[in-house]
Design an enzyme around this catalytic site. Structure first.
Site, PDB file in Angstrom:
ATOM      1  N   LYS A  29      -1.843   4.405  -6.036  1.00  0.00           N
ATOM      2  CA  LYS A  29      -0.872   3.237  -5.701  1.00  0.00           C
ATOM      3  C   LYS A  29      -1.691   1.870  -5.552  1.00  0.00           C
ATOM      4  O   LYS A  29      -1.517   0.877  -5.752  1.00  0.00           O
ATOM      5  CB  LYS A  29       0.234   3.599  -4.775  1.00  0.00           C
ATOM      6  N   SER A  30      -2.492   2.108  -4.415  1.00  0.00           N
ATOM      7  CA  SER A  30      -3.311   1.008  -3.963  1.00  0.00           C
ATOM      8  C   SER A  30      -4.031   0.363  -5.116  1.00  0.00           C
ATOM      9  O   SER A  30      -3.993  -1.176  -5.325  1.00  0.00           O
ATOM     10  CB  SER A  30      -4.296   1.404  -3.043  1.00  0.00           C
ATOM     11  N   GLN A 177      -4.494  -3.595   4.247  1.00  0.00           N
ATOM     12  CA  GLN A 177      -3.599  -4.577   3.961  1.00  0.00           C
ATOM     13  C   GLN A 177      -4.101  -6.079   4.409  1.00  0.00           C
ATOM     14  O   GLN A 177      -3.754  -7.055   3.790  1.00  0.00           O
ATOM     15  CB  GLN A 177      -2.188  -4.168   4.089  1.00  0.00           C
ATOM     16  N   ASP A 329      -2.343   7.631   5.108  1.00  0.00           N
ATOM     17  CA  ASP A 329      -1.295   7.962   4.536  1.00  0.00           C
ATOM     18  C   ASP A 329      -0.857   9.467   4.504  1.00  0.00           C
ATOM     19  O   ASP A 329       0.198   9.893   4.067  1.00  0.00           O
ATOM     20  CB  ASP A 329      -1.054   7.493   3.237  1.00  0.00           C
ATOM     21  N   ARG A 360       6.230   7.099  11.391  1.00  0.00           N
ATOM     22  CA  ARG A 360       5.985   8.743  10.874  1.00  0.00           C
ATOM     23  C   ARG A 360       5.523   9.608  12.031  1.00  0.00           C
ATOM     24  O   ARG A 360       5.438  10.788  12.026  1.00  0.00           O
ATOM     25  CB  ARG A 360       4.769   8.572  10.062  1.00  0.00           C
ATOM     26  N   ARG A 402       6.820   9.647   1.807  1.00  0.00           N
ATOM     27  CA  ARG A 402       5.700  10.637   2.440  1.00  0.00           C
ATOM     28  C   ARG A 402       6.286  11.676   3.486  1.00  0.00           C
ATOM     29  O   ARG A 402       5.589  12.793   3.191  1.00  0.00           O
ATOM     30  CB  ARG A 402       4.435   9.999   2.892  1.00  0.00           C
TER      31      ARG A 402
HETATM   32  C1  S3P Z   1      -2.626   0.340   1.663  1.00  0.00           C
HETATM   33  C2  S3P Z   1      -3.304   0.178   3.053  1.00  0.00           C
HETATM   34  C3  S3P Z   1      -2.980   1.069   3.959  1.00  0.00           C
HETATM   35  C4  S3P Z   1      -1.860   2.125   3.460  1.00  0.00           C
HETATM   36  C5  S3P Z   1      -0.781   1.773   2.653  1.00  0.00           C
HETATM   37  C6  S3P Z   1      -1.777   1.243   1.068  1.00  0.00           C
HETATM   38  C7  S3P Z   1      -3.338  -0.623   0.537  1.00  0.00           C
HETATM   39  O1  S3P Z   1      -2.060   0.370   5.032  1.00  0.00           O
HETATM   40  O2  S3P Z   1      -1.088   2.858   4.630  1.00  0.00           O
HETATM   41  O3  S3P Z   1      -0.137   2.803   1.933  1.00  0.00           O
HETATM   42  O4  S3P Z   1      -3.073  -0.219  -0.569  1.00  0.00           O
HETATM   43  O5  S3P Z   1      -4.015  -1.632   0.956  1.00  0.00           O
HETATM   44  P1  S3P Z   1      -2.662  -0.570   5.985  1.00  0.00           P
HETATM   45  O6  S3P Z   1      -3.917  -1.107   5.546  1.00  0.00           O
HETATM   46  O7  S3P Z   1      -1.842  -1.549   6.694  1.00  0.00           O
HETATM   47  O8  S3P Z   1      -3.099   0.891   7.021  1.00  0.00           O
END
Ligand code: S3P
Length: 449
Positions: A29-30, A177, A329, A360, A402
């Protein structure tokens, strides 16, 4: 998005035996979000294979279409993003709806912070509760103008800017993120932007930016001080071909289920094993799991492997805070695996779990308690779980994909009903069919029934 049209569903999960078979899981996904975002502002056509066609990524696809980017597909994981170049995005006609996706909203805010048009980002009820000041504050330091709702939550109203100023920023929370949002804004800054993080988080943005030709350097700081990434603003990205590996976060539900059920033998092919994402493998191995990797290779700048798990009886562990970001995650899965393992499991330093698609820690603890497991959250952002048996009962997923999948793959001794599983489609379309194909017994029922 067709969110409101989809019916509410529950899962009924019946006890089942060992997991066996050979499977692939949908794309990461990322990485899928980043293919669309970076491909959109690159010069030329970015061809993507293995793109996740989950709702979160489809929200990103729709967002870029509304910003004037032509995207073919996705179909069977294939998409072509016809890049418009760094200055080519156009003002959208309406607010951009990012559904359930925190990644889409935070990364897009960074990319849109330095554009010459206004736009508004909105989300669903879960996303509208999630903290955004973690990105709006550093972006404001770069000269961005972004308004949030009271409390620092979405919607985000982004005002037109004529370029941004570079910053040096140390992230106060371990968040890929936040790091990514600043790096994407840094593409539009007039100079070198630098992000320092104490504990490494997933580095897909850095890898893909480098693959598309951005001027970016990475450096590990002296022992214990973390790492730093720098990006030069003003550069152009060049389109490329990207193969998206299978999502280790999706594989994790089935790997963990197989790991703790003696007699299981499960092979998951083509899983992304970027070291910033493999905390779940380390935790399961610490619990005694038998996991082997083969066919290791690099695809699209990311390490990939086939993962084979043979089931054993797992035992409880203490999970070190340093491992948390690389398994962020996967904690719902760790918690349910711990519940049927021998002895206690203690997790600390995972307070970020409180601001994911649901809280969570609280939602997992409530679900475990509903199934007769002794679990309590702790003040240090953690959880203590006394392993033993898990009875049947009813669990509320709180609309969190999840949580739903973690409980659907738990080894309960009697049937479990999991409420509110519709959002599994955000990250893992086909989850139930794939899980049942390797031996689980999950039925979908109408939430009213
Ligand atoms: C992600 C970063 C993670 C993760 C999310 C996807 C990303 O969040 O929990 O599902 O794609 O950069 P954080 O970076 O805020 O922990």
């Amino acid at each position: 998005m067709q969110k409101s049209a989809s019916p509410a569903i529950d899962y009924i999960v019946r006890p089942s035996g060992p997991l066996r078979g050979e499977i692939r899981v949908p794309g990461d996904k990322s990485i899928s979000h980043r293919c669309i975002m970076l491909g959109a502002v690159a010069d030329g056509d970015t061809r993507v294979r293995g793109l996740l066609e989950g709702e979160d990524v489809l929200a990103t696809v729709a967002a870029f279409r509304s910003l004037g980017v032509e995207i073919d597909g996705p179909e069977d994981g294939e998409a072509v993003v016809h890049g418009v170049g760094r200055e080519g995005l156009r003002a959208p006609a309406a607010a951009i709806d990012l559904g359930n996706s925190g990644t889409a909203m935070r990364l897009l805010a960074g990319l849109l912070a330095g554009q010459g048009f206004d736009c508004t980002l909105v989300g669903d009820a879960s996303l509208n509760r999630r903290p955004m000041r973690r990105i709006t504050e550093p972006l404001a330091c770069m000269g961005a103008w972004i308004e949030t709702a009271d409390g620092g939550t979405p919607p985000l109203v982004i005002r037109a800017r004529d370029g941004l100023a570079p910053i040096g920023y140390t992230t106060p929370v371990a968040s890929a993120q936040v790091k990514s949002s600043i790096l994407l804004a840094g593409l539009y800054a007039n100079g070198r932007t630098c992000v320092t993080e104490a504990v490494p988080t997933r580095d897909h943005t850095e890898r893909m930016l480098a693959a598309l030709g951005a001027t970016l350097t990475r450096e590990d700081l002296p022992a214990g001080e973390g790492s730093r990434v720098r990006i030069e603003g003003g550069g152009r990205l060049a389109a490329t071909e990207i193969d998206v590996p299978g999502d280790i976060s999706s594989a994790a539900f089935l790997l963990a289920a197989a790991a703790g059920r003696p007699g299981s033998d499960l092979l998951v092919r083509g899983v992304g094993v970027n070291p910033t994402r493999t905390g779940i493998l380390a935790i399961l191995e610490q619990m005694g799991a038998d996991i082997s990797q083969s066919n290791r290779r690099i695809a699209g700048g990311e390490p990939v492997a086939d993962l084979r798990v043979r089931g054993v009886a797992l035992h409880g562990v203490d999970v070190a805070p340093a491992v948390v970001p690389s398994a962020i995650d996967e904690f719902p899965t760790v918690f349910v695996a711990a519940a049927t393992s021998r002895g206690a499991t203690r997790v600390t330093g995972a307070g970020e779990l409180r601001v994911k698609e649901s809280d969570r820690l609280a939602v997992s603890a409530a679900g475990l308690a509903a199934l007769g497991v002794r679990a309590r959250t702790t003040g240090d952002g953690g959880m203590v779980i006394e392993g033993g048996t898990m009875s049947g009962g009813e669990v509320d997923s709180a609309g969190d994909h999840r949580i739903a999948m973690a409980f659907a793959t738990a080894a309960a001794a009697a049937p479990v009903r999991i409420r509110d599983c519709r959002n599994v489609a955000t990250s893992f379309p086909g989850f139930r069919t794939l899980a049942n194909s390797v031996g689980l017994d999950i039925e979908v029922v109408d939430a009213g029934g």
